[in-house]
Design a protein around this motif. Structure first.
Motif, PDB file in Angstrom:
ATOM      1  N   GLY A  44      -3.611  -3.377  -7.260  1.00 50.23           N
ATOM      2  CA  GLY A  44      -2.908  -4.651  -7.298  1.00 50.23           C
ATOM      3  C   GLY A  44      -2.000  -4.814  -6.088  1.00 50.23           C
ATOM      4  N   PRO A  45      -0.883  -5.486  -6.291  1.00 52.82           N
ATOM      5  CA  PRO A  45       0.060  -5.728  -5.175  1.00 52.82           C
ATOM      6  C   PRO A  45       0.594  -4.429  -4.560  1.00 52.82           C
ATOM      7  N   GLU A  46       0.775  -3.387  -5.367  1.00 51.48           N
ATOM      8  CA  GLU A  46       1.290  -2.113  -4.831  1.00 51.48           C
ATOM      9  C   GLU A  46       0.289  -1.474  -3.872  1.00 51.48           C
ATOM     10  N   ARG A  47      -0.987  -1.775  -4.131  1.00 50.19           N
ATOM     11  CA  ARG A  47      -1.993  -1.175  -3.253  1.00 50.19           C
ATOM     12  C   ARG A  47      -1.941  -1.777  -1.861  1.00 50.19           C
ATOM     13  N   GLU A  48      -1.640  -3.084  -1.789  1.00 49.91           N
ATOM     14  CA  GLU A  48      -1.533  -3.732  -0.481  1.00 49.91           C
ATOM     15  C   GLU A  48      -0.369  -3.151   0.303  1.00 49.91           C
ATOM     16  N   ALA A  49       0.781  -2.952  -0.373  1.00 55.38           N
ATOM     17  CA  ALA A  49       1.946  -2.360   0.311  1.00 55.38           C
ATOM     18  C   ALA A  49       1.615  -0.936   0.769  1.00 55.38           C
ATOM     19  N   ALA A  50       0.855  -0.192  -0.043  1.00 55.77           N
ATOM     20  CA  ALA A  50       0.492   1.177   0.326  1.00 55.77           C
ATOM     21  C   ALA A  50      -0.435   1.187   1.554  1.00 55.77           C
ATOM     22  N   ARG A  51      -1.303   0.192   1.621  1.00 53.50           N
ATOM     23  CA  ARG A  51      -2.201   0.132   2.788  1.00 53.50           C
ATOM     24  C   ARG A  51      -1.428  -0.204   4.058  1.00 53.50           C
ATOM     25  N   ARG A  52      -0.391  -1.055   3.940  1.00 56.44           N
ATOM     26  CA  ARG A  52       0.410  -1.336   5.133  1.00 56.44           C
ATOM     27  C   ARG A  52       1.122  -0.054   5.599  1.00 56.44           C
ATOM     28  N   ARG A  53       1.638   0.704   4.627  1.00 60.81           N
ATOM     29  CA  ARG A  53       2.310   1.951   5.033  1.00 60.81           C
ATOM     30  C   ARG A  53       1.297   2.952   5.603  1.00 60.81           C
ATOM     31  N   LEU A  54       0.073   2.918   5.131  1.00 65.47           N
ATOM     32  CA  LEU A  54      -0.973   3.796   5.662  1.00 65.47           C
ATOM     33  C   LEU A  54      -1.288   3.441   7.109  1.00 65.47           C
ATOM     34  N   ASN A  55      -1.356   2.121   7.399  1.00 69.20           N
ATOM     35  CA  ASN A  55      -1.621   1.704   8.789  1.00 69.20           C
ATOM     36  C   ASN A  55      -0.471   2.116   9.707  1.00 69.20           C
ATOM     37  N   GLU A  56       0.757   1.965   9.193  1.00 66.78           N
ATOM     38  CA  GLU A  56       1.903   2.363  10.022  1.00 66.78           C
ATOM     39  C   GLU A  56       1.892   3.876  10.279  1.00 66.78           C
ATOM     40  N   ALA A  57       1.555   4.668   9.235  1.00 72.75           N
ATOM     41  CA  ALA A  57       1.507   6.124   9.410  1.00 72.75           C
ATOM     42  C   ALA A  57       0.408   6.517  10.382  1.00 72.75           C
ATOM     43  N   SER A  58      -0.723   5.792  10.323  1.00 74.30           N
ATOM     44  CA  SER A  58      -1.835   6.102  11.239  1.00 74.30           C
ATOM     45  C   SER A  58      -1.426   5.823  12.669  1.00 74.30           C
ATOM     46  N   LEU A  59      -0.711   4.686  12.904  1.00 77.13           N
ATOM     47  CA  LEU A  59      -0.241   4.385  14.253  1.00 77.13           C
ATOM     48  C   LEU A  59       0.785   5.415  14.722  1.00 77.13           C
ATOM     49  N   ALA A  60       1.623   5.909  13.783  1.00 74.94           N
ATOM     50  CA  ALA A  60       2.617   6.926  14.150  1.00 74.94           C
ATOM     51  C   ALA A  60       1.920   8.216  14.574  1.00 74.94           C
ATOM     52  N   VAL A  61       0.823   8.581  13.882  1.00 77.93           N
ATOM     53  CA  VAL A  61       0.071   9.796  14.267  1.00 77.93           C
ATOM     54  C   VAL A  61      -0.544   9.627  15.644  1.00 77.93           C
ATOM     55  N   GLU A  62      -1.060   8.441  15.925  1.00 80.35           N
ATOM     56  CA  GLU A  62      -1.651   8.210  17.252  1.00 80.35           C
ATOM     57  C   GLU A  62      -0.592   8.317  18.335  1.00 80.35           C
ATOM     58  N   ARG A  63       0.589   7.729  18.070  1.00 77.38           N
ATOM     59  CA  ARG A  63       1.654   7.801  19.082  1.00 77.38           C
ATOM     60  C   ARG A  63       2.117   9.270  19.262  1.00 77.38           C
TER      61      ARG A  63
END
Length: 658
Positions: free
Chosen positions: A617-636
């Motif tokens: 539901g809505p919590e899953r969308e927020a979790a996916r945004r945090r996943l994208n941010e974490a992925s970008l942090a790993v790349e940096r």
């Protein structure tokens, strides 16, 4: 045994030769004696003498004869086992010679002539009044004859008399079984002086010294008296003999020549028909019982076993000093006075009295000792070598006993230290240590070759408590190291150093130096080329010491640069390497920080991924945004780690010469 003169003549006893007395003795420190005998020998006469049984082997291998008007025929002596050889084939035993009656009774059956009567001996007996009664079996029958003093008994067998004479000689010789009489047969036509010599085993002559040393101070003189302990074990008395004492290291052997040697031979048995052996039949027996069971056997097992000074008068000199004669490998001291010594006796004879240059000194042999040895330094100013001996040391002029000292063989002109005690008035404290000083450095690919000067020191603190004199210090050699102190002498003792003590506390340092090399690698070549090492898959923290800029190498080079002289070869290169390693250390720290940040980002990414999978539901969308941010942090973080590693690798490449 009472035998008449006529009876003895009938036995044909051999005539005696000329007895040769001992004229000169040469005793050797090798445990042998050279005996010289001499005397007048008439025409056709043999020379004879007696010697111990144990010397016969040596006599047979070393006898030499000097006869100016004759020739040597040979040497004769009794068999080694006199009784066995002399009585072989005779109906006699040694005890039969106890009386003339027992001797004749042992010869029963022999054909003899006695008192004008010929017959065979049947019995002999002593009578109290008339003499010896001899019973003979003649052709007419038995006859009894009374033999008185002077009557002869002659044997019909001409060989029997000489054989009994030899047996009688063996009986006489057996009473001194440890000696043998030697006969040297000579062919000479006139009375002349004959001499002979031989070598035999003997107790070594033992020298000893009395050393009178000067007081502590400058060089002076010492008096050395040499005495010799001599034993006469030649089996003959010495009467006015010329005695020579030889000191050397001659090879001396023994060889069995007197004892008969019969090599063993294998015995070949006589071949006969083989014996036939048949065992009788005893009939059948009952069968044996079966063996007991293991449980029953236990009761039969055996039990374990059960388990247990006043002032002295002037020292007298010897009557005359010995005459020393040196030759290759030996020294002979010939005593000028003849020596008289009975067989088996011991004498102590002075043979040298010398004045030697000497100086009282202190001597340190053990660097850990608290007190030095009291010693005297002597020089052999004589013309002959002084043999090994123990010296009793006395104070010159006072005669006070100071101690004993061992003197090893001292050749003319040589010098020795003789220690006779320990001076507890002088204190010694030892210390020391080891230091290293870098001398130069040579840059090689990936490493520095450092040349070090290693210095080992022995330090002694000395307190003579007001005494002055010379101190000698023996220091063990250090293999491969060069002494940096004056060396007075070298020998089995190591290196000897001399110090003058002025009465005040002082110190002395004895140093050894040598150069050594060590290699300091800038990085561990086992990892490969630093430019090609991927940081991914490498545990940087575990391999930190192996990387350029890691701990260890920088500190070692920094320490060497600090201890190296400013103008030392290679110091500039080390200073530059220290600076480069410092920069590499800083870049390596950046790498370590970037890798830690990357590890943190990767851990956050893993958690975000897990959260996205667990939400809906809505919590899953927020979790996916945090996943994208974490992925970008790993790349940096990964890019930052790559940049930090590449920067460090470039510096490592410059350091390693790539």
């Amino acid at each position: 045994m009472r035998l008449s003169l006529a009876f003895l003549l009938a036995l044909n006893l051999p005539a005696l030769g000329a007895e040769l007395p001992v004229r000169a003795i040469t005793l050797s420190s090798a445990g042998v004696v050279q005996v010289e005998r001499a005397g007048e020998v008439a025409a056709g006469e043999a020379a004879r003498f007696r010697l111990p049984l144990g010397d016969v082997d040596d006599l047979l291998r070393s006898l030499t004869v000097a006869d100016p008007a004759g020739a040597v025929i040979g040497l004769r002596l009794p068999a080694q086992d006199l009784a066995a050889e002399a009585f072989r084939g005779l109906p006699l035993r040694a005890e039969d010679f106890d009386t003339r009656a027992s001797l004749l009774n042992a010869l029963r059956g022999q054909n003899v002539t006695a008192g004008g009567t010929e017959g065979r001996i049947t019995e002999a007996a002593e009578t109290e009044a008339s003499g010896l009664r001899l019973s003979l079996l003649t052709a007419e029958g038995f006859r009894s004859i009374i033999l008185r003093e002077g009557d002869a008994v002659r044997f019909a067998d001409p060989t029997l008399g000489p054989r009994i004479a030899r047996a009688a000689e063996a009986v006489a010789a057996a009473r001194a079984a440890d000696e043998r009489e030697v006969t040297v047969d000579l062919a000479g036509q006139a009375m002349r002086e004959v001499s002979l010599s031989y070598v035999a085993g003997a107790p070594v002559w033992k020298p000893s010294y009395r050393l009178f040393v000067p007081p502590t101070g400058p060089a002076a003189e010492a008096r050395l008296q040499a005495w010799a302990v001599v034993e006469n074990a030649t089996g003959s008395d010495w009467s006015e003999v010329a005695l020579t004492l030889v000191s050397g290291e001659a090879a001396a052997y023994r060889q069995t020549l007197y004892t008969p040697i019969r090599p063993a031979r294998p015995e070949m048995p006589v071949r006969v028909a083989e014996a036939v052996s048949v065992q009788a039949d005893t009939g059948p027996r009952p069968a044996p019982p079966p063996p007991p069971a293991p449980a029953a056997m236990a009761m039969f097992r055996s039990a374990p076993g059960a388990a247990a000074p006043a002032r002295a008068a002037e020292i007298a000199a010897p009557a005359a000093p010995a005459i020393a004669e040196a030759s290759a490998g030996r020294v002979a001291f010939r005593l000028p006075q003849p020596v008289t010594l009975r067989g088996g006796q011991t004498a102590n004879l002075p043979f040298l009295d010398l004045t030697l240059p000497a100086q009282r000194v202190w001597w340190i042999q053990d660097l850990a000792a608290r007190h030095p040895l009291s010693a005297v330094r002597v020089t052999n100013a004589g013309d002959s070598t002084l043999p090994d001996a123990l010296a009793s040391v006395f104070a010159a002029g006072e005669g006070g006993y100071l101690g004993d000292a061992e003197l090893r063989a001292l050749a003319p002109g040589e010098q020795r230290l003789l220690a006779f005690g320990r001076d507890r008035d002088v204190l010694v404290t030892a210390g020391g240590g080891q230091v290293e000083r870098p001398l130069r450095a040579e840059r090689r690919r990936g490493a520095f070759l450092i040349t070090l000067l290693r210095r080992e020191e022995v330090s002694l603190a000395l307190d003579p408590k007001g005494a002055t004199g010379t101190l000698l210090i023996d220091v063990p050699r250090r293999p491969g190291m060069t002494p940096r102190f004056p060396v007075l002498a070298e020998g089995d003792f190591g290196l000897r150093h001399e110090v003058a003590l002025d009465g005040e506390p002082s110190g002395v340092t004895l140093a050894f130096e040598r150069e050594a090399t060590t290699e300091i690698a800038l990085w561990d070549a086992g990892l490969g080329d630093p430019r090609l090492i991927p940081w991914r898959g490498l545990n940087v923290e575990q391999n930190l010491r192996r990387l350029p800029g890691g701990p260890g190498t920088l500190e070692a080079l920094r320490d060497i640069a600090a201890r190296m002289p400013a103008d030392a070869p290679g110091r500039a290169e080390i200073t530059a390497a220290v600076a480069g390693l410092g920069e590499a250390r800083a870049l390596l720290d950046v790498v370590r920080g970037a890798l830690k940040e990357l590890a943190t980002a990767e851990a956050a990414l893993a958690r975000a991924r897990q959260a996205a999978e667990d939400r809906s539901g809505p919590e899953r969308e927020a979790a996916r945004r945090r996943l994208n941010e974490a992925s970008l942090a790993v790349e940096r973080a990964g890019a930052a780690a790559d940049a930090a590693w590449n920067a460090w690798a470039g510096k490592a490449q410059a350091l390693t010469g790539g």
